[in-house]
Design a protein around this motif. Structure first.
Motif, short mmCIF file in Angstrom:
data_model
loop_
_atom_site.label_atom_id
_atom_site.label_comp_id
_atom_site.label_asym_id
_atom_site.label_seq_id
_atom_site.Cartn_x
_atom_site.Cartn_y
_atom_site.Cartn_z
N ILE A 139 75.40 45.18 19.68
CA ILE A 139 76.57 45.21 18.82
C ILE A 139 76.13 45.82 17.50
CG2 ILE A 139 78.18 43.80 17.48
CD1 ILE A 139 78.41 41.94 19.78
N THR A 140 76.72 46.95 17.15
CA THR A 140 76.31 47.65 15.94
C THR A 140 77.22 47.30 14.78
OG1 THR A 140 77.60 49.54 16.75
CG2 THR A 140 75.22 49.58 17.13
N GLN A 141 76.68 47.40 13.57
CA GLN A 141 77.40 46.99 12.37
C GLN A 141 78.14 48.15 11.74
OE1 GLN A 141 74.93 44.90 9.64
NE2 GLN A 141 76.51 44.67 8.07
N ASN A 142 77.58 49.37 11.85
CA ASN A 142 78.22 50.54 11.24
C ASN A 142 77.91 51.77 12.08
OD1 ASN A 142 75.57 51.60 10.35
ND2 ASN A 142 75.62 49.86 8.94
N VAL A 143 78.50 52.91 11.70
CA VAL A 143 78.36 54.11 12.52
C VAL A 143 76.93 54.64 12.54
CG1 VAL A 143 80.75 54.87 12.36
CG2 VAL A 143 79.15 55.51 10.56
N ASN A 144 76.18 54.42 11.47
CA ASN A 144 74.78 54.87 11.47
C ASN A 144 73.96 54.10 12.50
OD1 ASN A 144 75.09 56.80 9.40
ND2 ASN A 144 74.92 55.22 7.83
N ASP A 145 74.16 52.77 12.55
CA ASP A 145 73.46 51.97 13.55
C ASP A 145 73.88 52.39 14.96
OD1 ASP A 145 72.23 50.55 11.57
OD2 ASP A 145 73.56 48.81 11.68
N LEU A 146 75.17 52.65 15.14
CA LEU A 146 75.67 53.04 16.45
C LEU A 146 75.06 54.36 16.89
CD1 LEU A 146 77.54 52.70 18.85
CD2 LEU A 146 79.41 53.63 17.48
N LEU A 147 75.00 55.34 16.00
CA LEU A 147 74.41 56.63 16.34
C LEU A 147 72.93 56.49 16.64
CD1 LEU A 147 74.78 59.64 16.70
CD2 LEU A 147 74.46 59.94 14.23
N ASP A 148 72.22 55.69 15.84
CA ASP A 148 70.78 55.46 16.11
C ASP A 148 70.58 54.85 17.49
OD1 ASP A 148 70.06 56.44 13.64
OD2 ASP A 148 69.90 54.47 12.68
N ASP A 149 71.44 53.90 17.85
CA ASP A 149 71.32 53.25 19.15
C ASP A 149 71.57 54.23 20.28
OD1 ASP A 149 70.98 50.98 20.86
OD2 ASP A 149 73.15 50.90 21.12
N LEU A 150 72.57 55.10 20.12
CA LEU A 150 72.86 56.10 21.15
C LEU A 150 71.70 57.09 21.30
CD1 LEU A 150 76.62 56.79 20.39
CD2 LEU A 150 75.70 55.64 22.40
N ILE A 151 71.10 57.48 20.17
CA ILE A 151 69.95 58.38 20.23
C ILE A 151 68.78 57.71 20.97
CG2 ILE A 151 68.18 59.54 18.86
CD1 ILE A 151 70.35 60.10 16.76
N GLU A 152 68.55 56.43 20.67
CA GLU A 152 67.50 55.68 21.38
C GLU A 152 67.76 55.67 22.88
OE1 GLU A 152 67.02 51.75 19.87
OE2 GLU A 152 66.60 52.41 17.82
N GLN A 153 69.01 55.47 23.26
CA GLN A 153 69.37 55.45 24.68
C GLN A 153 69.13 56.80 25.33
OE1 GLN A 153 73.25 53.86 25.61
NE2 GLN A 153 73.11 52.31 24.02
N SER A 154 69.44 57.88 24.61
CA SER A 154 69.24 59.22 25.17
C SER A 154 67.75 59.51 25.41
CB SER A 154 69.84 60.28 24.25
OG SER A 154 69.08 60.45 23.06
N VAL A 155 66.91 59.06 24.48
CA VAL A 155 65.47 59.26 24.64
C VAL A 155 64.94 58.39 25.77
CG1 VAL A 155 63.22 58.97 23.52
CG2 VAL A 155 65.15 59.92 22.22
#
Length: 214
Positions: A139-155
């Motif tokens: 569960i992300t708090q803001n769009v920056n956290d959400l984007l970081d999480d998606l990038i982690e998933q892609s890697v």
């Protein structure tokens, strides 16, 4: 009564019924900027979110996918940034033409209950398995956290750091981000291109590669 007012009343009642371990969140998809999709929240101390915070994964999914393909989800696991485990349910509130106007989310903190899992096993059982195996969604708090999480998933999907990725692997990772709705986030192209060490022109050409293959 307006739909949002009704949902706020319902959220308040659920939070009072189940107490401070129960977070109830309403995402408003009718707003112009989804970076501030949280329209109402009860017990926001659970995920450290407040009104005006950004979208979660379910918001991007609802924005990206055909609304007819989305179904309510009940009693699946999520986790907060500080590691708490939540049992969550997500309901899509539809308006005209079956368009999703609001997302109503209930997140119950079961971290303490996990210590006594054998005694409360029936409470903790998940009705619908997560599409990502046994790992709870963040569960992300803001769009920056959400984007970081998606990038982690892609890697993680590629299975190697960016420095060791081939062009085809970078294409696959970036198209994973595109499919997940990452580029709906303002200025995400700059961050993703910098992360993968490519220009923005190359970034969008990688997305076009997939389109041309269809």
């Amino acid at each position: 009564m307006k739909t949002l007012d009704y949902l706020k009343q319902l959220a308040h009642g659920i939070a009072l019924q189940f107490g401070p371990n129960c977070e109830v969140v309403i995402h408003d998809l009718t707003v112009e900027h989804l970076e501030s999709s949280v329209a109402y929240i009860e017990n926001g101390q659970i995920s450290n979110r407040t009104i005006g915070d950004g979208p979660s994964h379910v918001v991007l999914e609802a924005t990206k996918k055909d609304s007819n393909e989305l179904e309510d989800r009940y009693r699946y696991l999520t986790r907060t940034k500080d590691g708490r485990i939540l049992q969550s349910s997500t309901m899509y509130i539809r308006g005209k033409n079956n368009k999703i106007d609001y997302i109503f989310c209930v997140n119950y903190d079961i971290t303490g209950l996990l210590a006594a899992e054998s005694a409360v096993k029936s409470i903790l059982a998940t009705e619908v398995p997560s599409n990502k195996g046994d790992l709870p969604e963040k569960i992300t708090q803001n769009v920056n956290d959400l984007l970081d999480d998606l990038i982690e998933q892609s890697v993680a999907m590629i299975g190697k750091p960016v420095a060791l990725m081939t062009k085809d692997e970078k294409v696959a990772a970036i198209n994973f981000l595109n499919d997940a709705g990452a580029f709906l986030i303002t200025k995400s192209g700059d961050k993703v291109s910098n992360y993968f060490g490519i220009s923005k022109y190359t970034l969008y050409s990688y997305i076009d590669v997939k389109k041309s293959d269809k």
